[in-house]
Motif scaffolding. Structure first.
Motif, PDB file in Angstrom:
ATOM      1  N   ALA A  48       0.828  -1.214   0.000  1.00 42.88           N
ATOM      2  CA  ALA A  48       0.000   0.000   0.000  1.00 42.88           C
ATOM      3  C   ALA A  48       0.857   1.257   0.000  1.00 42.88           C
ATOM      4  O   ALA A  48       0.505   2.266  -0.617  1.00 42.88           O
ATOM      5  CB  ALA A  48      -0.936  -0.007   1.208  1.00 42.88           C
ATOM      6  N   LYS A  85      -6.375  -0.420  -7.164  1.00 37.88           N
ATOM      7  CA  LYS A  85      -7.700  -0.461  -6.565  1.00 37.88           C
ATOM      8  C   LYS A  85      -8.694   0.291  -7.437  1.00 37.88           C
ATOM      9  O   LYS A  85      -8.373   1.358  -7.977  1.00 37.88           O
ATOM     10  CB  LYS A  85      -7.663   0.158  -5.156  1.00 37.88           C
ATOM     11  CG  LYS A  85      -8.962  -0.024  -4.369  1.00 37.88           C
ATOM     12  CD  LYS A  85      -8.796   0.425  -2.928  1.00 37.88           C
ATOM     13  CE  LYS A  85     -10.069   0.168  -2.136  1.00 37.88           C
ATOM     14  NZ  LYS A  85      -9.933   0.557  -0.713  1.00 37.88           N
ATOM     15  N   TYR A  98      -9.147   4.328  -8.367  1.00 37.64           N
ATOM     16  CA  TYR A  98      -7.929   5.075  -8.047  1.00 37.64           C
ATOM     17  C   TYR A  98      -6.942   4.972  -9.209  1.00 37.64           C
ATOM     18  O   TYR A  98      -6.933   3.993  -9.950  1.00 37.64           O
ATOM     19  CB  TYR A  98      -7.279   4.532  -6.774  1.00 37.64           C
ATOM     20  CG  TYR A  98      -8.090   4.765  -5.525  1.00 37.64           C
ATOM     21  CD1 TYR A  98      -7.904   5.912  -4.766  1.00 37.64           C
ATOM     22  CD2 TYR A  98      -9.040   3.837  -5.107  1.00 37.64           C
ATOM     23  CE1 TYR A  98      -8.644   6.129  -3.605  1.00 37.64           C
ATOM     24  CE2 TYR A  98      -9.786   4.045  -3.958  1.00 37.64           C
ATOM     25  CZ  TYR A  98      -9.580   5.190  -3.210  1.00 37.64           C
ATOM     26  OH  TYR A  98     -10.318   5.412  -2.084  1.00 37.64           O
ATOM     27  N   SER A 113      -1.193   4.761  -7.113  1.00 37.34           N
ATOM     28  CA  SER A 113      -1.745   5.308  -5.868  1.00 37.34           C
ATOM     29  C   SER A 113      -1.082   4.667  -4.657  1.00 37.34           C
ATOM     30  O   SER A 113      -0.693   3.499  -4.685  1.00 37.34           O
ATOM     31  CB  SER A 113      -3.256   5.054  -5.801  1.00 37.34           C
ATOM     32  OG  SER A 113      -3.930   5.754  -6.820  1.00 37.34           O
ATOM     33  N   TRP A 159      -0.971   4.657  -0.068  1.00 34.28           N
ATOM     34  CA  TRP A 159      -1.652   4.950   1.192  1.00 34.28           C
ATOM     35  C   TRP A 159      -0.618   5.079   2.312  1.00 34.28           C
ATOM     36  O   TRP A 159       0.529   4.644   2.178  1.00 34.28           O
ATOM     37  CB  TRP A 159      -2.633   3.827   1.526  1.00 34.28           C
ATOM     38  CG  TRP A 159      -3.893   3.845   0.704  1.00 34.28           C
ATOM     39  CD1 TRP A 159      -5.124   4.273   1.102  1.00 34.28           C
ATOM     40  CD2 TRP A 159      -4.062   3.381  -0.644  1.00 34.28           C
ATOM     41  NE1 TRP A 159      -6.037   4.125   0.094  1.00 34.28           N
ATOM     42  CE2 TRP A 159      -5.415   3.589  -1.003  1.00 34.28           C
ATOM     43  CE3 TRP A 159      -3.205   2.849  -1.589  1.00 34.28           C
ATOM     44  CZ2 TRP A 159      -5.922   3.254  -2.248  1.00 34.28           C
ATOM     45  CZ3 TRP A 159      -3.702   2.517  -2.841  1.00 34.28           C
ATOM     46  CH2 TRP A 159      -5.044   2.722  -3.159  1.00 34.28           C
ATOM     47  N   THR A 207      -5.790  -1.011   2.678  1.00 33.31           N
ATOM     48  CA  THR A 207      -6.290   0.370   2.551  1.00 33.31           C
ATOM     49  C   THR A 207      -7.471   0.640   3.467  1.00 33.31           C
ATOM     50  O   THR A 207      -7.894   1.784   3.608  1.00 33.31           O
ATOM     51  CB  THR A 207      -6.684   0.669   1.095  1.00 33.31           C
ATOM     52  OG1 THR A 207      -7.810  -0.147   0.714  1.00 33.31           O
ATOM     53  CG2 THR A 207      -5.529   0.398   0.154  1.00 33.31           C
ATOM     54  N   TYR A 234      -5.548   7.441   2.086  1.00 31.29           N
ATOM     55  CA  TYR A 234      -5.134   7.629   0.691  1.00 31.29           C
ATOM     56  C   TYR A 234      -4.415   8.964   0.569  1.00 31.29           C
ATOM     57  O   TYR A 234      -4.896   9.998   1.009  1.00 31.29           O
ATOM     58  CB  TYR A 234      -6.355   7.611  -0.229  1.00 31.29           C
ATOM     59  CG  TYR A 234      -6.029   7.959  -1.663  1.00 31.29           C
ATOM     60  CD1 TYR A 234      -5.262   7.100  -2.443  1.00 31.29           C
ATOM     61  CD2 TYR A 234      -6.463   9.155  -2.228  1.00 31.29           C
ATOM     62  CE1 TYR A 234      -4.943   7.409  -3.751  1.00 31.29           C
ATOM     63  CE2 TYR A 234      -6.151   9.473  -3.533  1.00 31.29           C
ATOM     64  CZ  TYR A 234      -5.400   8.599  -4.296  1.00 31.29           C
ATOM     65  OH  TYR A 234      -5.086   8.926  -5.588  1.00 31.29           O
ATOM     66  N   THR A 282      -0.965   9.918  -5.829  1.00 30.10           N
ATOM     67  CA  THR A 282      -0.208   9.052  -6.727  1.00 30.10           C
ATOM     68  C   THR A 282       1.267   9.418  -6.706  1.00 30.10           C
ATOM     69  O   THR A 282       1.624  10.579  -6.479  1.00 30.10           O
ATOM     70  CB  THR A 282      -0.749   9.139  -8.163  1.00 30.10           C
ATOM     71  OG1 THR A 282       0.075   8.345  -9.035  1.00 30.10           O
ATOM     72  CG2 THR A 282      -0.735  10.580  -8.668  1.00 30.10           C
TER      73      THR A 282
END
Length: 453
Positions: free
Chosen positions: A221, A228, A231, A235, A237, A268, A273, A276
């Motif tokens: 992540a 996902k 997104y 991306s 998290w 996630t 979030y 990117t």
């Protein structure tokens, strides 16, 4: 390790093109491909493409004008296939050491067969124009593109009756759209002075359109490798930071949903979030100034739209940095006593409770260190835009009368690479490459002489 691998491909294609009066053209192509990387049902793929072009300035009604020297429009649509080299529809096994009881080599399977694997397919749409104006003093092009990839091969969970819990399957859709613009012109031209300018701009927007198998690994992540639905590709998290412990300066986090069954499948669920890691807009600028025999080229690059983690001032996420390495100046602002948590987000040095592992996850066994989570928390994410002056070069061509009878041409130049950066204030004055833990670009100076005889 000895790997025996054979890749077979078979391709055929046909193309046709026609142009009428140098004004209208059409191009058609059909292509067939086969690969042993896929199962019996999906081994072969037939794709096609079509392209159109209109040369506007060759129209009869454009002959008697001087404003537009060249203008054309292009459009294309087509499909293409993609081979993923690291997967196979066949059974893949590994030969191990000799078994002590049987005296025979042991063998285990590495990848179970999947005869349903097939090609990834990409639909591409492109629209563009090329132009030249004002006696070709302004030249440029603009292109817009749209790509949709279907049947993306991903590693997904499958029922145990397949003999494994995970298998490569065609189970993903990704869209990608963007544009690029480039032009060149000469804003100023006099007897002794010329200023020429060339620039390019590009923008990109992509999105995962299908429910690709979620991933419960928090490391995936934070590094941007989780795809996902809804997104962009790339991306990432981060852990949700909530402050520092007033008692010892230990970083605190919101792990309230980390111990759920859903979080074990999708990291996630309990992370934040952040955006990117891929730039969404870039620009390159090239300028050349010439005055008599003196020239001064300048190259500038601008990037924005992406974010990054700052490198942690601590080592391995839970240790004080080695005495053999330079320590970050961020440590000057670390927590030292009760009350500092109101003015800083830098944890105390790893001693005692603040460097003991945490077990916030559903299995109760997977550990993460407080400083490790802090290094990948939302307070360590920065806006990664920057402007870089790549090269500065000053050159001078010696007058002909100075070198007459000795050489045909002599040019003396001075070059400086990476002379200047303008970057996000989040980097705290540091080079963007250093701030995210990469090797920084060096600043070099060189003096050169170029002679031709």
């Amino acid at each position: 390790t000895v790997t025996d691998e054979v890749s077979n491909y078979l391709s055929y294609y046909a193309t046709a093109g026609y142009m009428f009066d140098n004004r209208y053209s059409i191009n058609l192509s059909v292509r067939g491909d086969g690969s042993n990387r896929f199962g019996e049902e999906g081994k072969f793929l037939l794709v096609y493409s079509a392209g159109l072009r209109w040369n506007v300035t060759d129209e009869h009604w454009m002959k008697n004008q001087k404003l537009v020297n060249n203008l054309s429009f292009t459009a294309s649509l087509g499909y293409q296939g993609n081979v993923v080299e690291n997967v196979s529809p066949n059974l893949v096994t590994e030969l191990e050491e000799v078994d002590a009881k049987t005296g025979e080599y042991r063998m285990k399977w590495k990848q179970l067969p999947n005869p349903d694997l097939k090609w990834e397919k990409t639909l591409s749409v492109n629209l563009g124009t090329n132009f030249a104006l004002f006696g070709s003093k302004l030249n440029g092009s603009f292109n817009w593109y749209y790509k949709k990839t279907t049947d993306v091969i991903t590693l997904a969970k499958v029922p145990y009756e397949n003999g494994t819990s995970k298998m490569y399957v065609n189970d993903g859709n990704v869209t990608n759209r963007g544009w690029d613009l480039s032009f060149s012109l000469v804003p100023v031209r006099t007897k002794n002075f010329v200023w020429s300018l060339g620039t390019s701009f590009s923008g990109n927007d992509n999105e995962v359109k299908s429910n690709i198998e979620p991933n419960g690994e928090w490391k995936n992540a934070v590094n941007g490798s989780i795809n996902k639905k809804g997104y962009p590709v790339g991306s990432f998290w981060a852990f949700k930071y909530t402050g520092l412990n007033p008692a010892n300066g230990e970083p605190l986090f919101d792990f309230s949903r980390a111990n759920t069954a859903q979080a074990a499948k999708d990291a996630t669920e309990y992370m934040v979030y952040m955006g990117t890691r891929e730039p969404t807009f870039t620009m390159g600028l090239n300028m050349v100034f010439r005055w008599k025999r003196l020239s001064f080229p300048l190259n500038v690059y601008f990037s924005r739209g992406n974010k990054e983690f700052l490198t942690s001032p601590y080592e391995n996420g839970y240790m004080m940095i080695s005495e053999a390495k330079n320590a970050s100046t961020e440590l000057n602002k670390r927590w030292r006593k009760t009350g500092d948590e109101k003015n800083t987000r830098i944890p105390s040095i790893p001693v005692g409770d603040n460097c003991r592992p945490l077990y916030p996850f559903e299995d109760g066994k997977t550990a993460i260190y407080p400083l490790e989570a802090w290094a990948y928390s939302n307070v360590r994410v920065v806006d990664a835009w920057y402007i870089r002056f790549s090269d500065l070069k000053l050159s001078y061509n010696l007058p002909d009368q100075w070198i007459k009878g000795f050489a045909e041409n002599i040019a003396v130049s001075f070059t400086m690479t990476n002379p200047l950066q303008i970057k996000s204030k989040d980097f705290k004055g540091r080079d963007p490459e250093i701030a995210v833990g990469q090797q920084p670009r060096s600043r070099d100076f060189s003096l050169g002489i170029n002679m031709s005889f």
